[in-house]
Design an enzyme around this catalytic site. Structure first.
Site, PDB file in Angstrom:
ATOM      1  N   SER A   1       0.800  -1.229   0.000  1.00 50.75           N
ATOM      2  CA  SER A   1       0.000   0.000   0.000  1.00 50.75           C
ATOM      3  C   SER A   1       0.828   1.273   0.000  1.00 50.75           C
ATOM      4  O   SER A   1       0.329   2.333  -0.384  1.00 50.75           O
ATOM      5  CB  SER A   1      -0.939   0.017   1.214  1.00 50.75           C
TER       6      SER A   1
ATOM      7  N   ASP B   1      -3.957   8.023   7.988  1.00 50.26           N
ATOM      8  CA  ASP B   1      -5.030   7.150   8.471  1.00 50.26           C
ATOM      9  C   ASP B   1      -4.577   6.181   9.560  1.00 50.26           C
ATOM     10  O   ASP B   1      -5.267   5.229   9.870  1.00 50.26           O
ATOM     11  CB  ASP B   1      -5.624   6.365   7.310  1.00 50.26           C
TER      12      ASP B   1
ATOM     13  N   HIS C   1      -0.705   5.001   6.825  1.00 49.60           N
ATOM     14  CA  HIS C   1      -0.072   5.637   5.673  1.00 49.60           C
ATOM     15  C   HIS C   1       0.172   7.122   5.931  1.00 49.60           C
ATOM     16  O   HIS C   1      -0.450   7.715   6.818  1.00 49.60           O
ATOM     17  CB  HIS C   1      -0.949   5.428   4.432  1.00 49.60           C
TER      18      HIS C   1
END
Length: 373
Positions: free
Chosen positions: A47, A339, A342
């Protein structure tokens, strides 16, 4: 009160100046001139560099406020804006990398493709979308691209040629999920670090397979300080924290992984003598943002901008960013974490500026080295 106001304004000015400088460096038009050939990049990872692969591949909903800054809409990136890989692409004046699985629109992947998928590990190696699977997808992509490039199709010039694959940059940013999942399963520190040689072996094997496919230029990111992520801090009950409030065991495991990755790169430089292998110390960059957050103008370095729960971490695994009940900080707020897992676009911009400085690459190498002829 006047002194406090002056102090606050001084940091505000410093913060704005720092971010503006980072963005200015990343936008310099002279950077494009440093590439004498069209830059082609292939990225593999999780991610931290997923530019929409999870959404394209599995239809996973990643909605607003993700993407609210630069894109003004969600693009599948887990951030309020651009990721590190986006800034690196912009530093070459090339288009942002599109996900390999994104078949809609006019995507022709002329500047490469992104195989990174959020949540991807290295182990086990045969589950979607592990690093091994991503490399298999690349092999298929290359085979199909060369077939189209050599065809009589009037658009054959739009596809990457054999030279394009040979001269491309192969970026790898993975390993974080392997360590994090081991801890999440309840494994001890010793059990977790015992997995590191297997993770390193799989990354090394993948690089060799890309080498066998013709790749000769590799850019390897190590993993960041896992113990400083609001998500980990909020979910771990027994906490052994360092002086900056980060989990010692998580960061120690990440450090051991990074040492192994660095050693692997040294081995590959000997084994693959005609290849260029650059190791990037992302950990040092990101930990510096946490440890020196005041100097960078960030506030609450261990708190998520978007989440639920308020101080100290604003993270709740049941109410994550974008879900009903979550809250989000104002645009322009000085947060490192977006978040809980990240980074914000602002933090990513500073990380990119430091990566491009060459102070954190081994050996010191400009990012555009692969597209100079």
């Amino acid at each position: 009160m006047a002194t406090l106001f002056l102090y606050s304004n001084t940091f505000s000015f410093f913060f704005i100046t720092l971010v503006s400088l980072a963005l200015l460096i990343l936008r310099q038009p002279s950077r494009a001139a440093s590439c004498t050939a069209r830059p082609v990049i292939f990225n593999f990872g999780d991610s931290n560099s997923d530019t929409g692969g999870l959404v394209a591949g599995l239809g996973y909903p990643i909605g607003f406020p993700n993407g609210r800054l630069f894109f003004r809409r969600s693009t599948g990136r887990l951030s309020d804006g651009r990721l590190l890989i986006d800034f690196l692409c912009q530093s070459l004046n090339t288009s942002l990398l599109r996900p390999y699985l994104d078949s809609l629109g006019r995507t022709r992947f002329q500047n490469g493709a992104n195989f990174a998928i959020a949540g991807s590990p290295t182990l086990p190696k045969n589950v979607p979308f592990s690093l091994n699977i991503q490399v298999k997808q690349f092999s298929h992509f290359k085979s199909r691209s060369l077939e189209l490039a050599s065809s009589s199709n009037s658009l054959k010039g739009m596809f990457i040629s054999n030279n394009g694959f040979k001269n491309a940059l192969y970026m790898i940013d993975i390993g974080q999920n392997d360590i994090a999942r081991s801890f999440a399963r309840g494994n001890s520190y010793s059990q977790t670090v015992k997995l590191i040689p297997q993770i390193i072996t799989e990354i090394k094997s993948s690089i060799k397979r890309l080498y066998d496919e013709g790749g000769r230029r590799f850019w390897i990111h190590n993993t960041g300080p896992l113990g400083c992520l609001p998500q980990k801090l909020s979910m771990v009950k027994s906490k052994d924290l360092d002086q900056h409030g980060c989990l010692v065991s998580y960061n120690s495991a990440a450090t051991l992984f990074n040492q192994g990755l660095d050693h692997m790169c040294e081995e590959l430089r000997t084994e693959l003598r005609d290849a260029t292998i650059i190791y990037i110390d992302i950990y040092a960059i990101k930990y510096s943002l946490i440890a020196n957050s005041n100097q960078y103008g960030f506030k609450s370095p261990l708190m998520a901008c978007c989440g639920y729960g308020g101080t100290p971490y604003n993270y709740n695994v049941k109410i994550t960013c974008g879900h009903k009940g979550s809250n989000v900080c104002e645009e322009g707020s000085r947060f490192i974490s977006w978040d809980g897992i990240h980074y914000t676009e602002t933090a990513n911009a500073i990380v990119a500026m430091k990566v491009l400085s060459m102070h954190y690459s081994k050996p010191p190498t400009p990012f555009h080295f692969f597209c100079r002829r």
